[in-house]
Design a protein around this motif. Structure first.
Motif, PDB file in Angstrom:
ATOM      1  N   PHE A 126       3.224  -8.759   6.793  1.00 11.03           N
ATOM      2  CA  PHE A 126       3.714  -9.934   6.815  1.00 11.03           C
ATOM      3  C   PHE A 126       3.169 -10.597   8.045  1.00 11.03           C
ATOM      4  N   GLU A 127       3.298 -11.778   7.972  1.00 10.87           N
ATOM      5  CA  GLU A 127       2.817 -12.537   9.031  1.00 10.87           C
ATOM      6  C   GLU A 127       3.298 -12.414  10.699  1.00 10.87           C
ATOM      7  N   ARG A 128       4.552 -12.007  10.662  1.00 11.29           N
ATOM      8  CA  ARG A 128       5.046 -11.604  12.102  1.00 11.29           C
ATOM      9  C   ARG A 128       5.445 -10.317  12.045  1.00 11.29           C
ATOM     10  N   GLY A 129       5.139  -9.204  11.117  1.00  8.71           N
ATOM     11  CA  GLY A 129       5.630  -7.779  11.233  1.00  8.71           C
ATOM     12  C   GLY A 129       5.331  -7.060  10.122  1.00  8.71           C
ATOM     13  N   VAL A 130       5.358  -5.656  10.259  1.00  7.84           N
ATOM     14  CA  VAL A 130       5.071  -4.820   9.193  1.00  7.84           C
ATOM     15  C   VAL A 130       6.134  -3.951   8.721  1.00  7.84           C
ATOM     16  N   LEU A 131       6.596  -3.952   7.230  1.00  4.77           N
ATOM     17  CA  LEU A 131       7.431  -3.452   6.815  1.00  4.77           C
ATOM     18  C   LEU A 131       7.209  -2.191   6.076  1.00  4.77           C
ATOM     19  N   TYR A 132       8.015  -0.999   6.724  1.00  6.19           N
ATOM     20  CA  TYR A 132       7.729   0.535   6.002  1.00  6.19           C
ATOM     21  C   TYR A 132       8.966   0.879   5.510  1.00  6.19           C
ATOM     22  N   THR A 157      13.482   3.986  11.691  1.00  7.62           N
ATOM     23  CA  THR A 157      14.611   4.318  10.992  1.00  7.62           C
ATOM     24  C   THR A 157      15.584   3.493  11.337  1.00  7.62           C
ATOM     25  N   SER A 158      15.283   2.078  12.029  1.00  8.37           N
ATOM     26  CA  SER A 158      16.324   1.313  12.138  1.00  8.37           C
ATOM     27  C   SER A 158      15.566   0.117  12.385  1.00  8.37           C
ATOM     28  N   ASP A 159      16.124  -1.181  12.372  1.00  5.91           N
ATOM     29  CA  ASP A 159      15.939  -2.344  13.151  1.00  5.91           C
ATOM     30  C   ASP A 159      15.619  -2.268  14.784  1.00  5.91           C
ATOM     31  N   GLU A 160      15.106  -3.491  15.080  1.00  5.43           N
ATOM     32  CA  GLU A 160      15.347  -3.447  16.586  1.00  5.43           C
ATOM     33  C   GLU A 160      16.678  -4.070  17.044  1.00  5.43           C
ATOM     34  N   THR A 199       0.825  -1.331   0.100  1.00  8.80           N
ATOM     35  CA  THR A 199       0.021   0.015  -0.064  1.00  8.80           C
ATOM     36  C   THR A 199       0.722   1.190   0.034  1.00  8.80           C
ATOM     37  N   ARG A 200       0.770   2.187  -0.877  1.00  9.77           N
ATOM     38  CA  ARG A 200       1.078   3.474  -0.649  1.00  9.77           C
ATOM     39  C   ARG A 200       0.662   4.367   0.411  1.00  9.77           C
ATOM     40  N   LEU A 201       1.313   5.059   1.137  1.00  9.57           N
ATOM     41  CA  LEU A 201       0.815   5.879   2.260  1.00  9.57           C
ATOM     42  C   LEU A 201       0.526   7.322   1.989  1.00  9.57           C
ATOM     43  N   THR A 202      -0.654   7.820   2.274  1.00  9.03           N
ATOM     44  CA  THR A 202      -0.597   9.189   1.926  1.00  9.03           C
ATOM     45  C   THR A 202       0.231  10.130   2.799  1.00  9.03           C
ATOM     46  N   PRO A 254      11.200  -2.991   9.490  1.00  8.25           N
ATOM     47  CA  PRO A 254      10.004  -3.558   9.880  1.00  8.25           C
ATOM     48  C   PRO A 254       9.962  -3.184  11.423  1.00  8.25           C
ATOM     49  N   VAL A 255       8.547  -3.392  11.782  1.00  4.58           N
ATOM     50  CA  VAL A 255       8.097  -3.042  13.398  1.00  4.58           C
ATOM     51  C   VAL A 255       7.447  -4.409  13.643  1.00  4.58           C
TER      52      VAL A 255
END
Length: 371
Positions: A286-292, A325-328, A270-273, A302-303
């Motif tokens: 995704f199954e276990r996280g969301v990629l931004y 702006t970073s990974d965990e 999805t493109r974000l406004t 991802p978060v």
């Protein structure tokens, strides 16, 4: 169409569809207040898998007061009616037709007894899931698009229930029941996905026709097909979804693709406004996280889990933290930190807070080498 108010008709509707029903004493008066307009049925698994799972659904667990769903679907296909009022089952998330982070007042929750870790699903239980759901949707005046899995709604929480259901196929089966016809023959879900008008952007097939590459855990049945502008992944649990070529696909594959921390894609790209600070970006769950991916950044991030849930409650990329702006990263003392444009969120075993708040409480920065 939809129903307004509590679904006190559940026993009659389920029995009328041929389902076995147990009415738990007091179910008509149990709940966290009254429903508003009911538009959906949400599927879950209990994560226990035993004959006493209904007790936790009725009474609550892990600091959350029951009821945790209106219905429990036992392994023999019996529906146990727990509550007529609102239950805490949906949590943080979003789905077309449901209010963001506020689905409990609009969705009937069904907790099916299964451990969610590979326990067999008896055929009688699967069939009862579909038959009972179709009966409820018919009473609501809704089509098969009124059934949603918790793993679809609550991706930001990393939910997987009900595992390992292919919800595209399940909605197809529910639609057939609503229409009074048997389900259509099994088809190639990737080819069917690619044939939809909304998916013409993926371009021509690159992988040889009739061929699908096995991906994911061994024996899991996952498949992938390359197209000009995307790679389409399919699994029984998530259905078919395309990941567009470019940074999102590169970041996904860098993290191990279907075999990595994110798992299979679970929603459409999805493109974000533009957010309040003027940033544009893109997202894929995704199954276990969301990629931004923010357009101005070279990389995406991802978060997951509790940090992702806290970030979602504060407004996602539109909130005070902005884009990730970073990974965990793991810190001493069991802490986990992740950087965002304007803040750093820190997870402890008991909470997620901005780093500045944690510093005030502990008298020191838990991540002194971070941003």
């Amino acid at each position: 169409m939809a129903w307004s108010g509590d679904p006190i008709w559940l026993p009659e509707v389920l029995r009328g569809a041929g389902c076995k029903v147990i009415e738990q004493p007091g179910w008509r008066d149990r709940g966290h207040g009254d429903f508003l307009t009911i538009t959906h049925v949400m599927w879950h698994h209990t994560a226990g898998g035993g004959p006493q799972d209904w007790v936790l659904v009725q009474n609550g667990t892990n600091g959350m007061a029951g009821p945790l769903a209106q219905l429990v679907l036992e392994r023999d296909g019996t529906y146990r009616i727990i509550a007529a009022g609102v239950a805490w089952h949906a949590g943080v998330g979003s789905w077309p037709g449901l209010p963001t982070n506020n689905a409990n007042w609009h969705a009937i929750g069904i907790e099916a007894v299964n451990d969610g870790r590979g326990q067999e699903w008896p055929q009688v239980q699967r069939e009862a899931y579909r038959i009972g759901t179709a009966a409820i949707l018919r009473r609501l005046g809704r089509g098969a698009d009124g059934v949603v899995a918790h793993k679809e709604y609550a991706k930001i929480q990393g939910k997987i229930d009900p595992y390992p259901f292919d919800m595209v196929d399940e909605r197809r089966r529910v639609a057939a029941l609503l229409a009074g016809r048997p389900p259509a023959p099994v088809r190639s879900e990737i080819d069917h996905y690619a044939a939809q008008s909304a998916n013409t952007w993926i371009g021509k097939r690159v992988t040889k026709a009739g061929t699908e590459v096995p991906v994911g855990p061994p024996g899991g049945g996952g498949r992938a097909v390359e197209f000009e502008n995307a790679v389409v992944y399919w699994s029984k649990a998530t259905g078919a979804h395309a990941v567009p070529r470019g940074v999102l696909l590169e970041e996904y594959q860098r993290r191990g693709g279907t075999g990595g921390a994110l798992g299979f894609p679970a929603r459409e790209f999805t493109r974000l406004t533009k957010n309040p600070r003027g940033d544009l970006g893109a997202v894929q769950a995704f199954e276990r996280g969301v990629l931004y991916k923010r357009d101005a950044d070279e990389r995406g991030y991802p978060v997951f889990g509790r940090i992702g849930e806290h970030w979602a409650q504060s407004g996602y990329e539109n909130g005070p933290a902005g884009y990730p702006t970073s990974d965990e990263r793991e810190l001493d003392g069991g802490f986990i930190a992740q950087d965002f444009q304007y803040d750093r969120l820190v997870f402890s075993p008991s909470m997620v807070v901005p780093a500045s708040v944690l510093q005030d409480r502990r008298g020191g920065d838990p991540d002194p080498d971070g941003r």
